[in-house]
Motif scaffolding. Structure first.
Motif, PDB file in Angstrom:
ATOM      1  N   HIS A   1       3.271   5.765  -2.964  1.00 54.11           N
ATOM      2  CA  HIS A   1       4.506   6.398  -3.434  1.00 54.11           C
ATOM      3  C   HIS A   1       4.475   6.597  -4.946  1.00 54.11           C
ATOM      4  O   HIS A   1       4.822   7.665  -5.461  1.00 54.11           O
ATOM      5  CB  HIS A   1       5.707   5.541  -3.029  1.00 54.11           C
ATOM      6  CG  HIS A   1       7.011   6.060  -3.536  1.00 54.11           C
ATOM      7  ND1 HIS A   1       7.509   5.745  -4.777  1.00 54.11           N
ATOM      8  CD2 HIS A   1       7.912   6.878  -2.977  1.00 54.11           C
ATOM      9  CE1 HIS A   1       8.666   6.362  -4.950  1.00 54.11           C
ATOM     10  NE2 HIS A   1       8.940   7.047  -3.874  1.00 54.11           N
ATOM     11  N   GLU A   2       4.033   5.557  -5.653  1.00 54.27           N
ATOM     12  CA  GLU A   2       3.997   5.633  -7.116  1.00 54.27           C
ATOM     13  C   GLU A   2       2.981   6.673  -7.579  1.00 54.27           C
ATOM     14  O   GLU A   2       3.218   7.395  -8.553  1.00 54.27           O
ATOM     15  CB  GLU A   2       3.660   4.259  -7.715  1.00 54.27           C
ATOM     16  CG  GLU A   2       4.720   3.196  -7.460  1.00 54.27           C
ATOM     17  CD  GLU A   2       5.974   3.383  -8.324  1.00 54.27           C
ATOM     18  OE1 GLU A   2       5.828   3.567  -9.531  1.00 54.27           O
ATOM     19  OE2 GLU A   2       7.085   3.373  -7.763  1.00 54.27           O
ATOM     20  N   VAL A   3       1.850   6.739  -6.882  1.00 56.51           N
ATOM     21  CA  VAL A   3       0.835   7.734  -7.246  1.00 56.51           C
ATOM     22  C   VAL A   3       1.359   9.145  -6.963  1.00 56.51           C
ATOM     23  O   VAL A   3       1.154  10.071  -7.744  1.00 56.51           O
ATOM     24  CB  VAL A   3      -0.485   7.466  -6.502  1.00 56.51           C
ATOM     25  CG1 VAL A   3      -1.477   8.599  -6.722  1.00 56.51           C
ATOM     26  CG2 VAL A   3      -1.095   6.147  -6.974  1.00 56.51           C
TER      27      VAL A   3
ATOM     28  N   ALA B   1       0.838  -1.205   0.000  1.00 56.93           N
ATOM     29  CA  ALA B   1       0.000   0.000   0.000  1.00 56.93           C
ATOM     30  C   ALA B   1       0.873   1.255   0.000  1.00 56.93           C
ATOM     31  O   ALA B   1       0.607   2.208  -0.738  1.00 56.93           O
ATOM     32  CB  ALA B   1      -0.931  -0.015   1.215  1.00 56.93           C
ATOM     33  N   LYS B   2       1.933   1.229   0.788  1.00 53.79           N
ATOM     34  CA  LYS B   2       2.872   2.359   0.810  1.00 53.79           C
ATOM     35  C   LYS B   2       3.491   2.563  -0.569  1.00 53.79           C
ATOM     36  O   LYS B   2       3.664   3.685  -1.021  1.00 53.79           O
ATOM     37  CB  LYS B   2       4.014   2.076   1.807  1.00 53.79           C
ATOM     38  CG  LYS B   2       3.745   2.465   3.234  1.00 53.79           C
ATOM     39  CD  LYS B   2       5.048   2.265   4.038  1.00 53.79           C
ATOM     40  CE  LYS B   2       4.794   2.122   5.509  1.00 53.79           C
ATOM     41  NZ  LYS B   2       5.921   1.493   6.225  1.00 53.79           N
ATOM     42  N   LEU B   3       3.844   1.452  -1.213  1.00 53.15           N
ATOM     43  CA  LEU B   3       4.475   1.535  -2.538  1.00 53.15           C
ATOM     44  C   LEU B   3       3.519   2.154  -3.551  1.00 53.15           C
ATOM     45  O   LEU B   3       3.909   3.019  -4.346  1.00 53.15           O
ATOM     46  CB  LEU B   3       4.910   0.134  -2.992  1.00 53.15           C
ATOM     47  CG  LEU B   3       5.496   0.036  -4.401  1.00 53.15           C
ATOM     48  CD1 LEU B   3       6.788   0.828  -4.520  1.00 53.15           C
ATOM     49  CD2 LEU B   3       5.747  -1.428  -4.774  1.00 53.15           C
ATOM     50  N   VAL B   4       2.254   1.712  -3.514  1.00 53.31           N
ATOM     51  CA  VAL B   4       1.266   2.251  -4.448  1.00 53.31           C
ATOM     52  C   VAL B   4       1.104   3.758  -4.218  1.00 53.31           C
ATOM     53  O   VAL B   4       1.096   4.557  -5.160  1.00 53.31           O
ATOM     54  CB  VAL B   4      -0.090   1.520  -4.311  1.00 53.31           C
ATOM     55  CG1 VAL B   4      -1.155   2.199  -5.162  1.00 53.31           C
ATOM     56  CG2 VAL B   4       0.061   0.059  -4.718  1.00 53.31           C
TER      57      VAL B   4
ATOM     58  N   ARG C   1       4.345  10.121  -7.154  1.00 52.16           N
ATOM     59  CA  ARG C   1       5.306  10.494  -8.195  1.00 52.16           C
ATOM     60  C   ARG C   1       4.587  11.182  -9.348  1.00 52.16           C
ATOM     61  O   ARG C   1       5.139  12.056 -10.009  1.00 52.16           O
ATOM     62  CB  ARG C   1       6.025   9.245  -8.723  1.00 52.16           C
ATOM     63  CG  ARG C   1       7.191   8.815  -7.856  1.00 52.16           C
ATOM     64  CD  ARG C   1       8.168   7.997  -8.678  1.00 52.16           C
ATOM     65  NE  ARG C   1       7.464   6.997  -9.482  1.00 52.16           N
ATOM     66  CZ  ARG C   1       7.905   6.553 -10.638  1.00 52.16           C
ATOM     67  NH1 ARG C   1       9.031   7.015 -11.133  1.00 52.16           N
ATOM     68  NH2 ARG C   1       7.233   5.632 -11.307  1.00 52.16           N
TER      69      ARG C   1
END
Lengths: 341, 341
Positions: free
Chosen positions: A251-253, A246-249, A255
């Protein structure tokens, strides 16, 4: 219904007493049929009470405690050295019957250790479990346990978790005959390790439970089961992995906010949604995680909890107290075990 | 470098030979220094080869196979009854040394069972592991193993996984001294079950490995470690849980397409991103998952793989063959075990 009493550890949590006290004030305002026992530093608590009216003040008792269990403290050290702590006093009030439930946002390991030591498990229950409900697409609640209270589980413990989870789902969500499933690496009979396979047998031989067999990891977030049972090692890692994803998603959003106009627009709308999902699956954020299987009601609110989250944990403790969850678990486990004889 | 030979199971996968053959055609076009041995139904394969030029046709051998391992077939049944299958023939070509690696998108359980039976594990390796790389915010690769090849792991097996993962990260990602971590419920020494704690001791006593201790589930998706080691039960459930969460997030975003103009706009932009993340974490979608620890190179492409994904799996098999990954694992495990004496 006679007035319920809830003991609150005011000193726990990363943000300290101000956030907790803000939640407590709201609870005192809204839960007009509830008595509150506030455990902590009197000099910190008293100023917050001055804002209450006379009727509200009458529903509050302050239990002054000299000690605080630190967030990083070793559980055994807390058990040995923090006998005058707000966390311990809150648990003791449940132990003595002066309170019907307690809530703490303090050190999870210390709370587990102290609660296990003071309250003991119910007859037929070997170990307590940490349980919380997971988000699903249909917005029905899936209770997942154990989230890390007990990393060494026998098949019997897994079976007891299923009984406990079934009672919680029935009492809290009002689900008749909740579907209980075992978390495994596949749905076929031949899949899984020895511990899970034997637990499956225990469930199949038990009557009075709506056991539906194995589910896989992705089914935690679907409408396949109401209760998903696993050991504390796997449960904790599954949930923390989801937190990481969830943190990664997010982070990607984020960006994308540095990209085009439409991307920035998108990110602004998507982020609250994603953060909401993140908060629901973050195992350190789950609020109102119940410590189930003890002779008393203990709710763990996250250390980083907001006032709203701690308030929600108080509501949950009240609901479990009203539904007499420990008594129901005791009765259910007796029935199930008796029928197995 | 002498010409490499890769054996391909043409018949595996949910979409059947057409998708696989499309990937194979691309591989034949682009990997001009590679020979391909295509295992499967000759009458299905031949038409696809007619589009190749003479030079390309010279780099292809068709191995006609009468049988196909079905996707839902029990692994033991496939091992016993499918001796003329395309999957088994591809593995046998690696076993005999006629091929340097093989790729299949067929039944995972059958592939694991046949590969273990035919190729055997390397000296010092008890069990093979399924490994794939996870997405991270910094876009560096984290190799996670075991993803489900072996649900019953000893501490020694976990240690061997660490050695194998370290070699893979070094050879495939070119990372010097890859950071190897054990997946656990906390980073403190006292955390974890007996299996993990003893594995931690094995890692600490070993030289020649860059062991960094415990990481938690959320660190799978961060830049904390290059290799994350866990047993196949926990690894599979962690990954499948993430798949479930990713599906849920996509579902929630899709719901927004029914909302306002801006939400629809958002969803249109966000969905490809989320699907990309989903595809990368979907354990059934991971392409080019290596079956590590065997005396030969076996790459598992997902049953539902697209032509691009199967092509990627072929590239990965070639890279592992060029880097002689099994030999490097053999050498590394000998060194590490010798130093422990």
């Amino acid at each position: 219904m006679s007035k319920l009493t809830i003991a609150l550890d005011i000193m726990g949590g990363d943000h300290g007493p101000p956030v907790i006290l803000s939640a407590v004030q709201k609870a005192i305002h809204t839960l007009t049929d509830t008595h509150f026992m506030l455990c902590g530093d009197e000099s910190v608590i008293q100023p917050a009470l001055e804002k209450l009216n006379a009727d509200e003040q009458a529903r509050v008792t302050v239990i002054h405690c000299e000690q605080v269990v630190e967030m990083g403290e070793a559980p055994t050290s807390a058990l040995r050295n923090k006998k005058q702590s707000s966390m311990r006093r809150a648990l003791e009030l449940v132990q003595s019957g002066e309170a019907d439930a307690c809530v703490s946002a303090g050190n999870t390991g210390a709370l587990l250790t102290m609660a296990f030591y003071l309250l003991k498990t119910l007859p037929g229950i070997d170990r307590p479990a940490l349980v919380s409900d997971m988000p699903t697409a249909t917005h029905h609640r899936v209770f997942l346990l154990d989230l890390g209270a007990n990393v060494n589980c026998t098949s019997e413990t897994l079976f007891q978790y299923g009984v406990m989870g079934s009672v919680l789902a029935e009492q809290i969500s009002g689900i008749k005959n909740p579907r209980v499933a075992l978390l495994n690496v596949g749905e076929e009979d031949i899949k899984g390790n020895a511990q899970v396979k034997y637990a499956d047998q225990l469930f199949r031989n038990a009557s009075g439970l709506n056991y539906i067999g194995y589910v896989e990891g992705d089914d935690i977030f679907t409408d396949h089961a109401d209760v998903v049972v696993t050991d504390g090692f796997t449960g904790n890692i599954a949930l923390k992995s989801c937190e990481g994803l969830a943190k990664l998603v997010i982070h990607e959003v984020k960006r994308l906010t540095q990209a085009s106009f439409f991307s920035r627009m998108m990110a602004r709308i998507a982020l609250p949604l994603l953060k909401n999902v993140y908060n629901r699956v973050n195992p350190d954020q789950y609020n109102g995680a119940s410590l189930l299987g003890l002779r008393g009601i203990v709710i763990k609110s996250h250390g980083n909890a907001s006032a709203d989250a701690f308030y929600y944990a108080i509501l949950q403790s009240k609901q479990e107290a009203e539904m007499k969850v420990p008594e129901k678990i005791k009765s259910k486990i007796e029935t199930v075990l008796l029928e197995q004889l």
